[in-house]
Design an enzyme around this catalytic site. Structure first.
Site, PDB file in Angstrom:
ATOM      1  N   CYS A   1       0.844  -1.183   0.000  1.00 55.54           N
ATOM      2  CA  CYS A   1       0.000   0.000   0.000  1.00 55.54           C
ATOM      3  C   CYS A   1       0.889   1.246   0.000  1.00 55.54           C
ATOM      4  CB  CYS A   1      -0.910   0.006   1.221  1.00 55.54           C
ATOM      5  SG  CYS A   1      -0.011  -0.125   2.767  1.00 55.54           S
TER       6      CYS A   1
ATOM      7  N   CYS B   1       3.350   1.883   2.885  1.00 51.17           N
ATOM      8  CA  CYS B   1       4.556   1.054   2.933  1.00 51.17           C
ATOM      9  C   CYS B   1       5.610   1.612   1.972  1.00 51.17           C
ATOM     10  CB  CYS B   1       4.235  -0.383   2.562  1.00 51.17           C
ATOM     11  SG  CYS B   1       2.763  -1.009   3.374  1.00 51.17           S
TER      12      CYS B   1
END
Lengths: 79, 335
Positions: free
Chosen positions: A11, A14
């Protein structure tokens, strides 16, 4: 040489975490490899439940959010 | 408090843009400006305040609490925690694995994961301000009910048979040695948060959530405004207002390819209901849009076999259809 893993299923948080660590390591001149780990089995191995999580030299140091700049600097300069 | 936004919309629509208050376009633009400005302000304010309060609530704590709870209570608690615990949908895999490796049954884990997108504090507060408390309570009961019943059903059919093998093994091991509760190293972080840590969490959270939902609000309100101004008055009410039985499954199917989060879909709910679409049909459509989304289902493939994924999907669709029918059936008695 530090080996840093950023765990998460890819995502945006991250990605941002990995980029931030990479950037700060360069700024500080600390040698580090930053790896993005998306494999769910890795999360089981390190017992991570909230991503993004940060593993430094096989030790879980953070989970659940994009880490603070201060925190990252502390990790990179420690040891 | 909300009159401010009406005044802003009045000024922008009728004075700045010089639109005729009696025209369809003027009506639609006014609705759009009023709702978008109101929702944006509410969102930023609410996300921040709520994030401050719940900064110390972590999924790890929920897991430790749920592990070893009696099943019956477990579904209720799983679903309840799903409603209040913050976690981004990209964390559903680690959460699933973390719960499983603590020996929590698949059904309870899924009750948590399914309720989570349906109910969250932002959605609840938006519902309260746009549609009133009766509807909000209804929505929460239904959202949790769906999570609880689906979770119960998954355990009845022994859904753990269809997990990917490494996830099944983790669950198996934890069940055999329940005393060794796996605790994470993140618990080494201080339990008590200082205000500045809370503020940092709340600020990041606000920016992150707002960054993800602002466009959904525009789309949602835009659709609402379109309905408001351009669908002839009474069209929806005449054609779908009686809650014809087929309209509910049709609404659920229509919701699948559409993907939004709960925040974006609420403005659409508002205008659908104002335009006379029955409550059950509206609920079915909106829940399907929020919870049955392909991108998130594909994520779950990492820990589940296709078969379980398909069962889960069918289960959700069936649940939303039944919810729609029930509410359409009961509406005449409520009003």
């Amino acid at each position: 040489m530090k080996e840093i893993k950023v765990l998460g299923s890819g995502c945006s948080k991250c990605t941002k975490t990995a980029e931030a660590i990479q950037k700060i390591a360069e700024e500080l001149g600390v040698e580090a490899t930053v790896i993005k780990e998306t494999n769910p089995q890795a999360m089981l191995t390190y017992k991570v439940m909230s991503t993004p999580a940060v593993v430094i030299d096989e030790k879980l140091v953070h989970g659940g959010s994009i880490p603070h700049r201060n925190q990252i600097e502390k990790w990179l300069t420690a040891g | 408090m909300f009159k401010l936004f009406t005044d802003l919309a009045d000024w922008l629509t009728y004075s700045v843009l010089n639109l005729d208050p009696a025209s369809k376009l003027g009506d639609a633009v006014h609705f759009f400006i009023e709702d978008v400005s109101k929702i944006y302000v509410l969102l930023i304010f609410m996300i921040y305040v709520i994030a401050l309060l719940r900064a110390s609530l972590k999924v790890e704590k929920v897991r430790d609490y749920l592990a070893g709870k009696h099943r019956g209570l477990g579904y209720l608690l799983g679903s309840g925690f799903g409603a209040i615990t913050p976690f981004c949908s990209c964390s559903s895999i680690p959460v699933f694995l973390g719960f499983s490796s603590a020996g929590i049954p698949v059904g309870i884990t899924m009750a948590f994961l399914m309720t989570s997108p349906l109910i969250n504090e932002v959605a609840v507060l938006l519902l309260l301000s746009l549609l009133g408390w009766q509807f909000t309570i209804l929505y929460m009961i239904v959202g949790m009910g769906v999570g609880i019943l689906c979770g119960f059903f998954l355990d009845q059919i022994r859904a753990e048979r269809w997990l990917e093998s490494f996830a099944a093994e983790a669950l198996q091991q934890a069940r055999q040695a329940p005393s060794e509760l796996n605790t994470t190293a993140t618990e080494a972080e201080p339990e008590r948060l200082t205000f500045s840590e809370r503020h940092h969490f709340a600020k990041t959270e606000t920016l992150d959530i707002f960054g993800r939902v602002w466009k959904w609000v525009i789309i949602g309100v835009g659709l609402g405004a379109g309905l408001h101004g351009f669908v002839p008055d009474g069209w929806i009410e005449t054609h779908l207002g009686d809650g014809q039985w087929w309209s509910v499954p049709a609404a659920v199917l229509l919701g699948i390819p559409l993907y939004s989060n709960a925040t974006g879909v609420i403005p659409v709910m508002e205008s659908l209901i104002i335009n006379g679409l029955p409550v059950g049909t509206t609920l079915a459509f909106c829940m399907s849009t929020v919870a049955a989304s392909f991108p998130e289902f594909i994520l779950l493939k990492q820990v589940m076999q296709w078969r379980l994924l398909a069962i889960l999907f069918a289960l959700l669709l069936a649940a939303f259809t039944v919810v729609g029918w029930i509410f359409n059936g009961f509406t005449p008695f409520i009003q």
